[in-house]
Write a protein that holds these residues in place. Structure first.
Motif, mmCIF file in Angstrom:
data_model
loop_
_atom_site.group_PDB
_atom_site.id
_atom_site.type_symbol
_atom_site.label_atom_id
_atom_site.label_comp_id
_atom_site.label_asym_id
_atom_site.label_seq_id
_atom_site.Cartn_x
_atom_site.Cartn_y
_atom_site.Cartn_z
ATOM 1 N N SER A 9 0.830 -1.208 0.000
ATOM 2 C CA SER A 9 0.000 0.000 0.000
ATOM 3 C C SER A 9 0.865 1.259 0.000
ATOM 4 N N HIS A 10 1.938 1.223 0.790
ATOM 5 C CA HIS A 10 2.841 2.373 0.844
ATOM 6 C C HIS A 10 3.495 2.615 -0.512
ATOM 7 N N CYS A 11 3.934 1.535 -1.173
ATOM 8 C CA CYS A 11 4.564 1.676 -2.491
ATOM 9 C C CYS A 11 3.576 2.220 -3.521
ATOM 10 N N ALA A 12 2.304 1.809 -3.421
ATOM 11 C CA ALA A 12 1.292 2.326 -4.339
ATOM 12 C C ALA A 12 1.131 3.832 -4.156
ATOM 13 N N GLY A 13 1.128 4.282 -2.908
ATOM 14 C CA GLY A 13 1.047 5.718 -2.656
ATOM 15 C C GLY A 13 2.253 6.463 -3.196
ATOM 16 N N LEU A 14 3.440 5.884 -3.013
ATOM 17 C CA LEU A 14 4.646 6.514 -3.548
ATOM 18 C C LEU A 14 4.606 6.565 -5.074
ATOM 19 N N ALA A 15 4.104 5.488 -5.692
ATOM 20 C CA ALA A 15 4.012 5.467 -7.154
ATOM 21 C C ALA A 15 3.071 6.558 -7.655
ATOM 22 N N ALA A 16 1.946 6.756 -6.949
ATOM 23 C CA ALA A 16 1.009 7.807 -7.352
ATOM 24 C C ALA A 16 1.642 9.184 -7.198
ATOM 25 N N ALA A 17 2.319 9.411 -6.064
ATOM 26 C CA ALA A 17 2.979 10.701 -5.853
ATOM 27 C C ALA A 17 4.092 10.909 -6.870
ATOM 28 N N SER A 18 4.815 9.841 -7.192
ATOM 29 C CA SER A 18 5.873 9.942 -8.198
ATOM 30 C C SER A 18 5.299 10.259 -9.572
ATOM 31 N N ALA A 19 4.167 9.599 -9.925
ATOM 32 C CA ALA A 19 3.528 9.887 -11.210
ATOM 33 C C ALA A 19 3.087 11.342 -11.279
ATOM 34 N N HIS A 20 2.543 11.863 -10.172
ATOM 35 C CA HIS A 20 2.123 13.271 -10.115
ATOM 36 C C HIS A 20 3.304 14.186 -10.375
ATOM 37 N N ARG A 21 4.432 13.908 -9.711
ATOM 38 C CA ARG A 21 5.589 14.785 -9.875
ATOM 39 C C ARG A 21 6.155 14.678 -11.289
ATOM 40 N N MET A 22 6.192 13.481 -11.848
ATOM 41 C CA MET A 22 6.693 13.324 -13.220
ATOM 42 C C MET A 22 5.843 14.098 -14.211
ATOM 43 N N MET A 23 4.519 14.071 -14.023
ATOM 44 C CA MET A 23 3.642 14.833 -14.909
ATOM 45 C C MET A 23 3.914 16.330 -14.789
ATOM 46 N N VAL A 24 4.046 16.810 -13.553
ATOM 47 C CA VAL A 24 4.297 18.243 -13.341
ATOM 48 C C VAL A 24 5.627 18.641 -13.964
ATOM 49 N N VAL A 25 6.670 17.832 -13.743
ATOM 50 C CA VAL A 25 7.995 18.152 -14.288
ATOM 51 C C VAL A 25 7.965 18.148 -15.809
ATOM 52 N N ALA A 26 7.301 17.158 -16.412
ATOM 53 C CA ALA A 26 7.205 17.111 -17.872
ATOM 54 C C ALA A 26 6.492 18.346 -18.399
ATOM 55 N N SER A 27 5.440 18.790 -17.701
ATOM 56 C CA SER A 27 4.722 19.995 -18.117
ATOM 57 C C SER A 27 5.598 21.233 -17.993
ATOM 58 N N LEU A 28 6.393 21.314 -16.922
ATOM 59 C CA LEU A 28 7.296 22.463 -16.740
ATOM 60 C C LEU A 28 8.373 22.493 -17.820
ATOM 61 N N ILE A 29 8.884 21.320 -18.200
ATOM 62 C CA ILE A 29 9.838 21.265 -19.314
ATOM 63 C C ILE A 29 9.174 21.792 -20.581
ATOM 64 N N HIS A 30 7.915 21.399 -20.787
ATOM 65 C CA HIS A 30 7.177 21.897 -21.951
ATOM 66 C C HIS A 30 7.061 23.418 -21.907
ATOM 67 N N ASP A 31 6.712 23.972 -20.750
ATOM 68 C CA ASP A 31 6.596 25.426 -20.623
ATOM 69 C C ASP A 31 7.910 26.119 -20.987
ATOM 70 N N GLU A 32 8.999 25.568 -20.474
ATOM 71 C CA GLU A 32 10.295 26.215 -20.720
ATOM 72 C C GLU A 32 10.673 26.147 -22.198
ATOM 73 N N ARG A 33 10.407 25.037 -22.835
ATOM 74 C CA ARG A 33 10.747 24.918 -24.248
ATOM 75 C C ARG A 33 9.841 25.793 -25.112
ATOM 76 N N GLU A 34 8.601 25.977 -24.708
ATOM 77 C CA GLU A 34 7.719 26.894 -25.447
ATOM 78 C C GLU A 34 8.224 28.325 -25.338
ATOM 79 N N MET A 35 8.709 28.695 -24.155
ATOM 80 C CA MET A 35 9.258 30.045 -23.979
ATOM 81 C C MET A 35 10.513 30.222 -24.836
ATOM 82 N N ASP A 36 11.369 29.202 -24.878
ATOM 83 C CA ASP A 36 12.567 29.294 -25.711
ATOM 84 C C ASP A 36 12.197 29.425 -27.187
ATOM 85 N N TYR A 37 11.191 28.641 -27.590
ATOM 86 C CA TYR A 37 10.771 28.669 -28.992
ATOM 87 C C TYR A 37 10.172 30.032 -29.342
ATOM 88 N N ALA A 38 9.344 30.576 -28.449
ATOM 89 C CA ALA A 38 8.751 31.896 -28.702
ATOM 90 C C ALA A 38 9.830 32.969 -28.780
#
Length: 555
Positions: free
Chosen positions: A39-68
């Motif tokens: 159960s603990h590992c499942a919670g960590l996996a969910a929190a890790s997935a959340h952070r990976m999504m946020v980080v991927a989105s932030l990378i997208h934001d930064e690359r859009e700013m560079d492109y603009a």
């Protein structure tokens, strides 16, 4: 060490020294502790997935700013004349990318970086980035549920896909808030129940998205046949159909596959595949391969010698339940001289069926249907009505949710109406996490039926019956799993290690409130809160009246 080497060898007893306690290995843990680790590992996996999504989105934001910024350095984006604007519009309309000279855009650059970092395909990287964008801007509250481990990545993606046709920002925020509230208010649930809950919230708070979904599914229908990538000599068939059409097709294959004799040597999946081949050849029924049929292929009693016109018409069988409509299964083997009838099951409020409201219906195996589609499917259906509540509103509440279907509580096999009531109140198997369709599985007595003396316990009534697939039915019967149903028909399961889980956190009774049994009186604390709210409301009314009396118009 030899003497005279300049050092002395001594033995050390670790028990005589204060050292940090050693972490135990997983293979040294008891089963109950391993469940906690899981159960603990499942919670960590969910929190890790959340952070990976946020980080991927932030990378997208930064690359859009560079492109603009890269584009701005070459061209400001301003056009100096109407002619230039019309020229640019014509190029875009012709399919030309006016920014092609600047190379990959910000999203494409982010996809490349995320894909290389995680060693995933561009499609998977894009899905992660888009999920992160949605988590930050569209489903922030539901994303919080992912970060807290209340849902996992798979369920968040279900919520994302089922809400992607909501275009209005206010509607999206409303749906997100109600979805997060429902997620935190309920125990974890299977993906089938979670999908139904998401769809019901979207149907209530963003009805225009349901209309757009209907238009999309009609335009997206397709069937593909491709070679199997892993097994030579095999191919894969895939397709996308509207839910009602898919249910009819699935029911047709099942009815053809189960209409052969018991001696047919093929498994059910093999018979379904052969039924698809038979349909492609224009045949109305599946040829039986049992020894008797193989010896006498011209026998008119064989299930495959049937009237083609009768077999081609799939019958939609529905069972409305006094304010809710449910399906009733039909015995496809009753008469081998007739073609099997394809049957699928729909549950809908009777008020929806007659047009008083547009509440969604539920199609077994396929989640919810919009009201218009349900009414179309049920227009010519055979219906059986069940009554989960007493007909007389002034009558005292019945001891069980339904009186007319509960007249044979001392009989082991439930009546057809009682089966319909129990199945209509659920969406799938009630075992935690299981998605087995509710109309194709067993009905289990929570308190075992006493065959020696039925009056001593284990009654056959709605409060002691629940749907369980055959696998989980056997797990419950032959192992030390324990189950319990409370007065609201919530199914609780206790593992052999003592952990308890809710199996039906969202059910058909949530979709169709007339199926809900009478609730017990509120807890005193809830009554106290209601009294406080009523007092505050009356106090505010009196204050408003005093102000209006002291300040008559004109103000």
């Amino acid at each position: 060490m030899p003497s005279g080497a300049g050092a002395e060898s001594t033995s050390v007893d670790p028990s005589q020294h204060s050292v940090e306690p050693r972490l135990r290995l997983d293979d040294e843990l008891a089963a109950s502790e391993l469940i906690e680790v899981l159960s603990h590992c499942a919670g960590l996996a969910a929190a890790s997935a959340h952070r990976m999504m946020v980080v991927a989105s932030l990378i997208h934001d930064e690359r859009e700013m560079d492109y603009a910024q890269q584009r701005a350095e070459t061209h400001s984006g301003e056009l100096d004349s109407i002619e230039a604007f019309e020229n640019l519009s014509a190029r875009v309309a012709a399919g030309e990318n006016p920014y092609e000279q600047f190379g990959p855009n910000g999203l494409e650059q982010a996809i490349a970086e995320v894909g290389a970092t995680l060693t995933v395909t561009p499609a998977e990287a894009k899905e992660l980035i888009e999920a992160g964008d949605a988590l930050r801007y569209r489903l922030a509250f539901t994303g919080h549920a992912l970060a807290c481990g209340r849902i996992d990545k798979r369920r968040f993606l279900i919520a994302l896909k089922r809400t992607d046709l909501i275009t209005d920002t206010d509607e999206m925020q409303t749906v997100d808030a109600h979805l997060a509230e429902a997620t935190f208010a309920r125990a974890p649930m299977s993906t089938a129940r979670f999908t139904a809950m998401v769809d019901s919230i979207v149907a209530k708070w963003a009805p225009d998205a349901i209309r757009r979904r209907k238009e999309r599914v009609k335009g997206d229908r397709k069937v593909t046949v491709t070679p199997d990538r892993f097994t030579p000599g095999q191919s894969r068939i895939g397709g996308t159909l509207p839910a009602a059409d898919a249910a009819e097709f699935d029911a047709r294959l099942s009815s053809m596959a189960t209409a052969v004799h018991a001696g047919d040597p093929r498994t059910l999946p093999m018979r379904r595949a052969d039924a698809l081949k038979a349909l492609a050849r224009g045949e109305a029924a599946l040829t039986c391969l049992c020894d008797d049929c193989a010896a006498a292929p011209g026998d008119t009693d064989s299930p495959h010698d049937v009237d083609a016109e009768v077999a081609a018409a799939a019958e939609r069988v529905v069972d409305p339940s006094a304010d809710s409509v449910v399906a009733e299964p039909r015995d496809t083997n009753a008469s081998p001289s007739l073609a099997p009838r394809a049957t699928f099951h729909i549950v809908v409020n009777l008020s929806t069926l007659i047009g008083l409201d547009d509440d969604p219906a539920f199609l077994d195996r396929h989640s919810i249907l919009d009201a218009d589609t349900a009414r179309t499917l049920l227009a010519e259906a055979r219906r059986t009505y069940i009554h989960p509540t007493p007909a007389n509103p002034d009558a005292p509440p019945a001891p069980a949710p339904v009186a007319d279907a509960n007249s044979s509580a001392t009989r082991y096999a439930p009546s057809k109406k009682l089966q319909a009531l129990v199945r209509a109140g659920e969406l799938c198997c009630t075992f935690p996490g299981c998605n087995a369709p509710v109309w194709q599985i067993d009905l289990d007595h929570t308190e075992p039926f006493d065959h020696a003396d039925p009056r001593r316990g284990g009654p056959t009534d709605a409060r002691n019956l629940k749907p369980l697939c055959r696998f989980h039915h056997r797990i419950k019967t032959f192992t030390s799993w324990q189950d319990h149903q409370d007065e609201l028909q919530t199914a609780w399961y206790t593992t052999p290690t003592g952990h308890m889980f809710v199996g039906n956190a969202f059910s058909g009774r949530d979709l169709f409130n007339k199926l809900t049994p009478s609730r017990p009186p509120d807890h005193p604390a809830r009554s106290r809160l209601n009294d406080l709210r009523d007092n505050d409301f009356r106090r505010q009314q009196r204050a408003d009246k005093r102000w209006n009396d002291a300040n008559p118009p004109p103000f």
